[in-house]
Design a protein around this motif. Structure first.
Motif, PDB file in Angstrom:
ATOM      1  N   ALA A   1       9.296 -15.061   1.016  1.00 24.35           N
ATOM      2  CA  ALA A   1       9.295 -16.020  -0.297  1.00 24.35           C
ATOM      3  C   ALA A   1       9.836 -15.259  -1.248  1.00 24.35           C
ATOM      4  O   ALA A   1      11.001 -15.765  -2.028  1.00 24.35           O
ATOM      5  CB  ALA A   1       7.959 -16.141  -0.594  1.00 24.35           C
ATOM      6  N   ALA A   2       9.920 -13.939  -1.282  1.00 23.31           N
ATOM      7  CA  ALA A   2      10.659 -13.109  -2.411  1.00 23.31           C
ATOM      8  C   ALA A   2      11.981 -13.099  -2.237  1.00 23.31           C
ATOM      9  O   ALA A   2      12.991 -13.404  -3.024  1.00 23.31           O
ATOM     10  CB  ALA A   2      10.273 -11.642  -2.306  1.00 23.31           C
ATOM     11  N   ALA A   3      12.569 -13.063  -1.053  1.00 22.36           N
ATOM     12  CA  ALA A   3      14.001 -13.293  -0.586  1.00 22.36           C
ATOM     13  C   ALA A   3      14.339 -14.433  -0.949  1.00 22.36           C
ATOM     14  O   ALA A   3      15.598 -14.557  -1.469  1.00 22.36           O
ATOM     15  CB  ALA A   3      14.093 -12.874   1.116  1.00 22.36           C
ATOM     16  N   SER A   4      13.952 -15.789  -0.746  1.00 26.98           N
ATOM     17  CA  SER A   4      14.375 -16.796  -1.138  1.00 26.98           C
ATOM     18  C   SER A   4      14.483 -16.981  -2.491  1.00 26.98           C
ATOM     19  O   SER A   4      15.236 -17.832  -2.893  1.00 26.98           O
ATOM     20  CB  SER A   4      13.397 -17.983  -0.580  1.00 26.98           C
ATOM     21  OG  SER A   4      12.291 -18.065  -1.174  1.00 26.98           O
TER      22      SER A   4
ATOM     23  N   ALA B   1       9.915  -7.256 -11.185  1.00 25.49           N
ATOM     24  CA  ALA B   1       9.932  -6.873  -9.783  1.00 25.49           C
ATOM     25  C   ALA B   1       8.353  -6.598  -9.322  1.00 25.49           C
ATOM     26  O   ALA B   1       7.354  -6.484 -10.383  1.00 25.49           O
ATOM     27  CB  ALA B   1      10.548  -5.724  -9.682  1.00 25.49           C
ATOM     28  N   LEU B   2       8.105  -6.389  -8.004  1.00 28.35           N
ATOM     29  CA  LEU B   2       6.826  -6.072  -7.669  1.00 28.35           C
ATOM     30  C   LEU B   2       7.027  -4.734  -6.652  1.00 28.35           C
ATOM     31  O   LEU B   2       7.970  -4.741  -6.055  1.00 28.35           O
ATOM     32  CB  LEU B   2       6.281  -7.084  -6.764  1.00 28.35           C
ATOM     33  CG  LEU B   2       5.113  -7.122  -6.083  1.00 28.35           C
ATOM     34  CD1 LEU B   2       4.017  -6.900  -6.847  1.00 28.35           C
ATOM     35  CD2 LEU B   2       4.658  -8.037  -5.156  1.00 28.35           C
ATOM     36  N   ALA B   3       5.899  -3.907  -6.915  1.00 27.89           N
ATOM     37  CA  ALA B   3       5.905  -2.478  -6.314  1.00 27.89           C
ATOM     38  C   ALA B   3       4.855  -2.465  -5.441  1.00 27.89           C
ATOM     39  O   ALA B   3       3.549  -2.669  -6.172  1.00 27.89           O
ATOM     40  CB  ALA B   3       6.274  -1.289  -7.350  1.00 27.89           C
ATOM     41  N   VAL B   4       5.028  -2.139  -4.225  1.00 27.06           N
ATOM     42  CA  VAL B   4       3.583  -2.295  -3.400  1.00 27.06           C
ATOM     43  C   VAL B   4       3.185  -0.989  -2.724  1.00 27.06           C
ATOM     44  O   VAL B   4       4.202  -0.707  -1.762  1.00 27.06           O
ATOM     45  CB  VAL B   4       3.611  -3.371  -2.191  1.00 27.06           C
ATOM     46  CG1 VAL B   4       2.233  -3.685  -1.795  1.00 27.06           C
ATOM     47  CG2 VAL B   4       4.026  -4.741  -3.036  1.00 27.06           C
ATOM     48  N   ARG B   5       2.216  -0.538  -2.978  1.00 23.64           N
ATOM     49  CA  ARG B   5       1.806   0.765  -2.180  1.00 23.64           C
ATOM     50  C   ARG B   5       1.273   0.341  -0.590  1.00 23.64           C
ATOM     51  O   ARG B   5       0.480  -0.453  -0.440  1.00 23.64           O
ATOM     52  CB  ARG B   5       0.407   1.589  -2.847  1.00 23.64           C
ATOM     53  CG  ARG B   5       0.359   2.788  -2.269  1.00 23.64           C
ATOM     54  CD  ARG B   5      -0.882   3.509  -2.859  1.00 23.64           C
ATOM     55  NE  ARG B   5      -2.145   2.948  -2.604  1.00 23.64           N
ATOM     56  CZ  ARG B   5      -2.974   2.479  -3.558  1.00 23.64           C
ATOM     57  NH1 ARG B   5      -2.889   2.793  -4.782  1.00 23.64           N
ATOM     58  NH2 ARG B   5      -4.143   1.846  -3.163  1.00 23.64           N
ATOM     59  N   LEU B   6       1.674   1.128   0.031  1.00 27.61           N
ATOM     60  CA  LEU B   6       1.549   0.620   1.700  1.00 27.61           C
ATOM     61  C   LEU B   6       0.184   1.593   2.034  1.00 27.61           C
ATOM     62  O   LEU B   6       0.255   2.761   2.210  1.00 27.61           O
ATOM     63  CB  LEU B   6       2.564   1.043   2.655  1.00 27.61           C
ATOM     64  CG  LEU B   6       3.726   0.115   2.438  1.00 27.61           C
ATOM     65  CD1 LEU B   6       4.910   0.467   3.193  1.00 27.61           C
ATOM     66  CD2 LEU B   6       3.588  -1.538   2.564  1.00 27.61           C
TER      67      LEU B   6
ATOM     68  N   VAL C   1       3.888 -14.773  -5.161  1.00 31.45           N
ATOM     69  CA  VAL C   1       5.312 -14.429  -5.341  1.00 31.45           C
ATOM     70  C   VAL C   1       6.222 -15.502  -6.188  1.00 31.45           C
ATOM     71  O   VAL C   1       6.805 -15.215  -7.286  1.00 31.45           O
ATOM     72  CB  VAL C   1       6.423 -14.049  -4.205  1.00 31.45           C
ATOM     73  CG1 VAL C   1       7.741 -13.803  -4.602  1.00 31.45           C
ATOM     74  CG2 VAL C   1       5.734 -12.944  -3.528  1.00 31.45           C
ATOM     75  N   ALA C   2       6.039 -16.670  -6.090  1.00 34.12           N
ATOM     76  CA  ALA C   2       6.512 -17.762  -6.831  1.00 34.12           C
ATOM     77  C   ALA C   2       5.991 -17.673  -8.298  1.00 34.12           C
ATOM     78  O   ALA C   2       6.743 -18.070  -9.063  1.00 34.12           O
ATOM     79  CB  ALA C   2       6.015 -19.179  -6.102  1.00 34.12           C
ATOM     80  N   MET C   3       4.662 -17.559  -8.372  1.00 31.99           N
ATOM     81  CA  MET C   3       4.122 -17.228  -9.659  1.00 31.99           C
ATOM     82  C   MET C   3       4.703 -16.220 -10.625  1.00 31.99           C
ATOM     83  O   MET C   3       4.959 -16.310 -11.631  1.00 31.99           O
ATOM     84  CB  MET C   3       2.193 -17.077  -9.575  1.00 31.99           C
ATOM     85  CG  MET C   3       1.978 -16.772 -11.104  1.00 31.99           C
ATOM     86  SD  MET C   3       0.199 -16.582 -10.770  1.00 31.99           S
ATOM     87  CE  MET C   3       0.065 -15.103  -9.942  1.00 31.99           C
ATOM     88  N   LEU C   4       4.798 -14.815  -9.864  1.00 32.47           N
ATOM     89  CA  LEU C   4       5.433 -13.909 -10.638  1.00 32.47           C
ATOM     90  C   LEU C   4       6.877 -14.294 -11.128  1.00 32.47           C
ATOM     91  O   LEU C   4       7.292 -13.959 -12.035  1.00 32.47           O
ATOM     92  CB  LEU C   4       5.751 -12.567  -9.664  1.00 32.47           C
ATOM     93  CG  LEU C   4       4.297 -12.176  -9.006  1.00 32.47           C
ATOM     94  CD1 LEU C   4       4.539 -10.994  -8.218  1.00 32.47           C
ATOM     95  CD2 LEU C   4       3.372 -11.424 -10.334  1.00 32.47           C
ATOM     96  N   ASP C   5       7.663 -14.926 -10.152  1.00 25.92           N
ATOM     97  CA  ASP C   5       9.175 -15.230 -10.576  1.00 25.92           C
ATOM     98  C   ASP C   5       9.021 -16.565 -11.639  1.00 25.92           C
ATOM     99  O   ASP C   5       9.725 -16.313 -12.662  1.00 25.92           O
ATOM    100  CB  ASP C   5       9.953 -15.786  -9.316  1.00 25.92           C
ATOM    101  CG  ASP C   5      11.244 -16.199  -9.580  1.00 25.92           C
ATOM    102  OD1 ASP C   5      11.999 -15.236 -10.066  1.00 25.92           O
ATOM    103  OD2 ASP C   5      11.620 -17.377  -9.618  1.00 25.92           O
TER     104      ASP C   5
END
Length: 563
Positions: free
Chosen positions: A121-124, A103-108, A93-97
């Motif tokens: 991590a994303a929230a922080s 943004a990141l979209a994740v299929r469950l 996530v840090a690398m994406l930011d």
């Protein structure tokens, strides 16, 4: 692809990435979220209204997504793919930011949860993460090119596997970087460079005309270094006019050991090429590991031998000379000692890539620079400094300045400043301990006088040589303060008046010449002389006082009092 940032050069053109990666005009993430692209999106973290605008959409079907990342990107993946991440989800996530993703979209998949630590991590970082219940909609205009992108990523995995097998055969055969560079050039169809982390070239391979073209491009600085002084060490895809580069780091044991560069003047390089270069770099790291293991043992023996020499316990001169020859060193001649010490300016920051200690990186650079000029020279690391034993000649200092300039380069690339001290020449190897002391004195005093990047010969120290021999530094500083009185204080006015006094003493109290050098009116300087004599005494009439004042000024310059 990214724009190449350089210092003191013409920057290559920004890249139009449309052919490699479909882009569109910025769209609010909230608008993308409300489009048919993502089925039943649920916001997990982040403020949708405050998210970065979306300029491109990409799919992630393999964990090594780095080459396909772009600023403003909405990245679509699944929990199955995320479960295969090599490192922590928080690092991902840090690398994406850091890379500017939107943004990141994740299929469950099968109701699998998000990887541990990802949401926190994303929230922080206030980075938006949404979950979706099914694949993205192929009918959405935002989905243009996504199936082809997924297919290219899968194809790149198979091509990378083939390339790794070819390169591993080279490594297993015992060959080094030169053979690897040849193999990469053949497999990836381009010119190849392998460099140190700061861009010094280790070897090159591929078409000679392409290598010459690369050498003349903005990617190479005036000293022949590959430029690593741009964002994230120059990694990624770059365009130089009509030419293209793909650059990857060579990592071994978590340490950044260099760069693998693919240059193509004939075709555009894509994200898939960058992925292949990154995979090839992992094989180059195996050679680095092997060479480090061998050189560590050899360097220990060399360093122990040099340390004994400099402590005066190397043995009889004939034995020392013979032993030095086993290392390829010629000590049967007049030798000077060159001491190189990194300047303390704060080495690698916490956000920088992990690297070898700065003294070891600089030692590698000096080894290549010195031995190319003097094959019989010795270059070794002793704790926190580099010691060079090189032949003395009529142009010794010219040679020293040349290899210092080569190691220093044109700037940038993480080069850390260092100071250099040069001794007199030896008459015998028995002189080496005394010469080492001279070189150390030249380093320490030269840095105090000239600051970082100082290159100082022992004979150029003048009276500083005598002052450096005084062990009671408190007495020196006390003498300076008592002699200069208020002028020893740490104020702008005191520093200004010290400068005036220094020029007056240097011109032998020639007020007209001192006024010219200081750019003062003649009467202004006469007023300053009167003020100085009121503070310090009648130094214009007493040579002994002028000597005391001159020494006190040099003590302040050498010891760094109030600097």
């Amino acid at each position: 692809m990214t724009e190449w940032n350089t210092e003191n050069s013409s920057c290559p053109d920004p890249v139009d990435a449309a052919a490699d990666h479909p882009v569109f005009h910025p769209v609010l993430f909230a608008d993308v979220l409300s489009s048919p692209l993502l089925p039943e999106p649920t916001v997990v973290t982040g403020d949708v209204t405050a998210a970065r605008d979306v300029t491109n959409v990409a799919v992630m079907v393999l964990p090594d997504i780095g080459p396909w990342l772009r600023p403003g990107q909405l990245l679509i993946t699944s929990t199955t793919v995320l479960s295969r991440l090599v490192g922590p989800a928080s690092d991902f996530v840090a690398m994406l930011d850091r890379r500017g993703a939107a943004a990141l979209a994740v299929r469950l998949d099968d109701a699998s949860p998000l990887p541990e630590g990802l949401a926190a991590a994303a929230a922080s970082l206030a980075f938006p993460v949404v979950t979706i219940t099914a694949d993205h909609s192929a009918d959405s205009p935002f989905a243009d090119g996504l199936p082809e992108m997924a297919a290219r990523q899968i194809d790149a995995v198979f091509r990378a596997d083939h390339t790794r097998r070819v390169l591993l055969d080279i490594v297993m055969g015992g060959d080094g970087h030169a053979a690897l560079a040849d193999g990469v050039a053949r497999e990836l169809d381009g010119a190849v460079l392998i460099t140190t982390p700061d861009g010094r070239q280790i070897c090159g391979a591929g078409d000679e005309s392409a290598l010459h073209r690369l050498a003349a491009s903005a990617a190479i600085d005036s000293t022949g270094r590959f430029r690593t002084d741009s964002t994230e060490g120059g990694l990624g895809l770059h365009r130089l006019g009509g030419d293209h580069l793909a650059v990857s780091a060579i990592w071994a044991n978590g340490i950044d050991h260099g760069r693998l560069v693919l240059f193509s003047p004939a075709r555009s390089l894509t994200s898939e090429d960058l992925y292949l270069v990154e995979q090839a770099a992992t094989v180059c790291a195996l050679v680095v590991d092997r060479e480090l293991a061998v050189s560590a043992v050899e360097e220990k023996h060399r360093a122990n031998f040099v340390r004994d020499l400099l402590l005066g316990r190397g043995g009889k001169p004939e034995h020392v000379i013979a032993h030095a020859k086993t290392f390829g060193w010629d000590l049967d001649r007049p030798v000077v000692v060159v001491a190189v010490e990194p300047d303390l300016v704060g080495d690698d920051t916490a956000s920088a890539p992990a690297r070898l200690p700065v003294v070891e990186r600089q030692a590698r650079a000096f080894t290549g620079a010195v031995t190319s000029r003097d094959p019989g020279a010795a270059v070794t690391v002793l704790a926190t400094e580099i010691v060079v034993l090189m032949g003395q000649g009529s142009d010794t200092m010219t040679v020293v300045h040349e290899f210092v300039a080569q190691v220093r380069g044109a700037g940038g690339g993480g080069r850390q400043p260092f100071s250099v001290g040069v001794s007199r020449a030896s008459a015998s190897v028995a002189d080496l301990p005394a010469l080492y002391a001279q070189a150390r004195t030249a380093v320490q005093v030269g840095r105090r006088i000239s600051g970082t990047w100082a290159v100082t010969h022992f004979d150029d120290l003048g009276v500083y040589r005598l002052l450096s021999l005084v062990e009671d530094t408190d007495e020196l500083e006390s003498f300076a303060r008592e002699t200069l009185r208020e002028l020893a204080e740490d104020t702008a006015e005191a520093q200004d008046m010290r400068r005036t006094l220094e020029v007056l003493l240097a011109t032998n109290i020639n007020i007209a010449e001192a006024a010219r050098q200081l750019h003062f009116h003649y009467n202004t300087l006469r007023y300053r002389v009167a003020k100085l004599e009121k503070l310090l005494g009648s130094f214009t009439a007493h040579p002994e006082l002028r000597l005391d004042l001159s020494l006190a000024l040099k003590i302040i310059a050498m010891r760094g009092i109030n600097s």
